[in-house]
Enzyme design. Structure first.
Site, PDB file in Angstrom:
ATOM      1  N   CYS A   1      15.435  10.311  -8.694  1.00 40.89           N
ATOM      2  CA  CYS A   1      14.062   9.797  -8.607  1.00 40.89           C
ATOM      3  C   CYS A   1      13.630   9.931  -7.158  1.00 40.89           C
ATOM      4  CB  CYS A   1      13.982   8.367  -9.105  1.00 40.89           C
ATOM      5  SG  CYS A   1      14.878   7.211  -8.059  1.00 40.89           S
TER       6      CYS A   1
ATOM      7  N   CYS B   1       0.835  -1.200   0.000  1.00 41.94           N
ATOM      8  CA  CYS B   1       0.000   0.000   0.000  1.00 41.94           C
ATOM      9  C   CYS B   1       0.870   1.250   0.000  1.00 41.94           C
ATOM     10  CB  CYS B   1      -0.906   0.032   1.220  1.00 41.94           C
ATOM     11  SG  CYS B   1      -2.354  -1.008   1.049  1.00 41.94           S
TER      12      CYS B   1
END
Lengths: 117, 305
Positions: free
Chosen positions: B262, B99
């Site tokens: 990133c 999640c």
């Protein structure tokens, strides 16, 4: 040749293998090769045929719609064991699994188990 | 717990703050009538299912991810299927994002949690029809809810089937290995120092930015994440797009260094490695730990998400 229209849905993350589209509407021939390959032309099928069933659909999806990673969708000529198939909102096991003959308007769902909480 | 007590002062709540494992699951759960699976990972889901089967108790299982939820009561009555009847093997490791990685809409967990409570109440009060069904919820679906009629217990099931004579599946199972091994810690992996000529830490990179010399700074996160926050002068080329034609994003002057960033420092390594294989490429470095490290060590006002 006669064909049928069906609705195919992917859920639980499987849609990622199919261009991230959950819902696919397909028109497929109602008579298909018994070895489940997608014929080049609907008109001429060489060799034995059968009525289109879920096993054919699985091969058809692999050969025509699957974008990546075949092994995440199929294993031993059927869907991999972590995938549940629903035929018109019923577990496919109650409907004859791969041998279920598809009918016009059928709704077939492929679902992977969710584990998040 | 206090909130629960405010709602009903006669509730008896036992709080147990230990992780459930194959060793303690049976003794922890044996005293209760119903087990609710509200966990967030595949190994625990298989463990709880096997425990429910061994103890002969119903398992009300709720799961949610992104916009989707699933609710199912396993092992209900004499022939309700267990989790393994439906999903004999877990999804491949690489397709199981947590999640934290993919996100989940709070309202979706609320809906599934409430339905799960309702299911438990129906079982306790005898209002449940005892038929196995699976409820699928999709916030974006139309309709949002669909209820699926399920098979009964599978005779060939390794956990609850007629062939599972000894019911000792729990003893022989390493649940984490069964589900493809330990979940990678992306943040930790993104921080691996690696080859110094290939990677740069955020403080050194800050020095390069301050020096004002021209650099080519590529940010390979998805477009939406780039929209949340970005370093000045960085150019957003999402990794997928980048990998299709890395050459295109090289500076015209080979003297100019390329830096790649990133979120956590993993995708940037992939991008940098790919770029280094291009012929005639100048210096290419990726930023260790990505923007999270930047936020932690250089600019604490930079958003962490």
């Amino acid at each position: 040749m006669a064909s049928i229209s069906i609705k195919v849905e992917f859920s639980g993350g499987l849609e990622l293998l199919f261009s991230n589209e959950r819902l696919h509407r397909l028109t497929i021939a109602s008579i298909v090769p018994i070895d489940n390959h997608t014929p080049k032309s609907e008109e001429i099928i060489e060799g034995e045929t059968k009525l289109v069933d879920v096993t054919f659909l699985i091969h058809y999806l692999r050969d025509n719609l699957l974008k990546e990673r075949v092994e995440l969708f199929m294993e031993n000529n059927t869907v991999r064991p972590g995938i549940l198939v629903l035929i018109n909102d019923t577990d496919w096991e109650l409907e004859g699994e791969g041998e279920y003959v598809l009918k016009d308007g059928d709704d077939i769902v492929f679902i992977s188990t969710l584990h998040g909480g | 717990m206090q909130a629960l007590k405010r709602g009903n002062s006669r509730l008896a709540v036992d709080t147990i703050t230990v992780a459930v494992t194959a060793e303690n699951a049976l003794s922890l759960l044996a005293p209760y009538d119903i087990i609710l699976d509200c966990t967030d990972n595949a190994p625990t889901r298989y463990l709880l299912s096997d425990t429910a089967v061994t103890l002969g108790k119903p398992l009300v299982s709720g799961a949610a991810q992104k916009y989707d939820g699933q609710l199912c009561t396993y092992n209900l009555g004499p022939d309700g299927p267990c989790y393994r009847c439906l999903f004999p093997s877990p999804p491949p490791r690489e397709s199981m994002a947590s999640c934290e990685e993919t996100g989940v809409l709070g309202a979706v967990t609320g809906i599934i949690g409430n339905m799960q409570a309702l299911e438990a109440i129906k079982i306790i009060t005898g209002l449940h029809d005892g038929k196995p069904s699976l409820l699928l919820f999709s916030a974006l679906g139309s309709p949002c809810f669909r209820s699926i009629k399920l098979r009964s217990r599978k005779p060939s099931c390794t956990a609850c089937g007629s062939k599972a004579y000894d019911r000792s599946i729990m003893l022989g199972t390493d649940y984490i290995q069964f589900c493809g091994g330990v979940h990678p810690d992306w943040e930790q992996q993104g921080l691996t120092i690696g080859d110094a000529s290939h990677r740069i830490n955020v403080n050194d990179f800050k020095g390069i930015l301050n020096s004002g010399r021209p650099i080519n700074l590529l940010d390979v996160r998805p477009k939406t994440e780039f929209g949340i926050c970005q370093l000045p002068s960085s150019i957003n080329i999402p990794l997928k797009q980048f990998l299709m034609n890395p050459k295109e994003y090289l500076p015209s002057d080979p003297q100019i260094e390329t830096y790649i960033v990133c979120r956590l420092g993993n995708d940037s390594q992939i991008a940098a490695e790919t770029l280094r294989r291009v012929e005639g490429v100048g210096a290419v470095k990726d930023i260790i730990g990505g923007l999270k490290a930047w936020s932690r060590h250089v600019d604490t006002a930079f958003p962490i998400y």
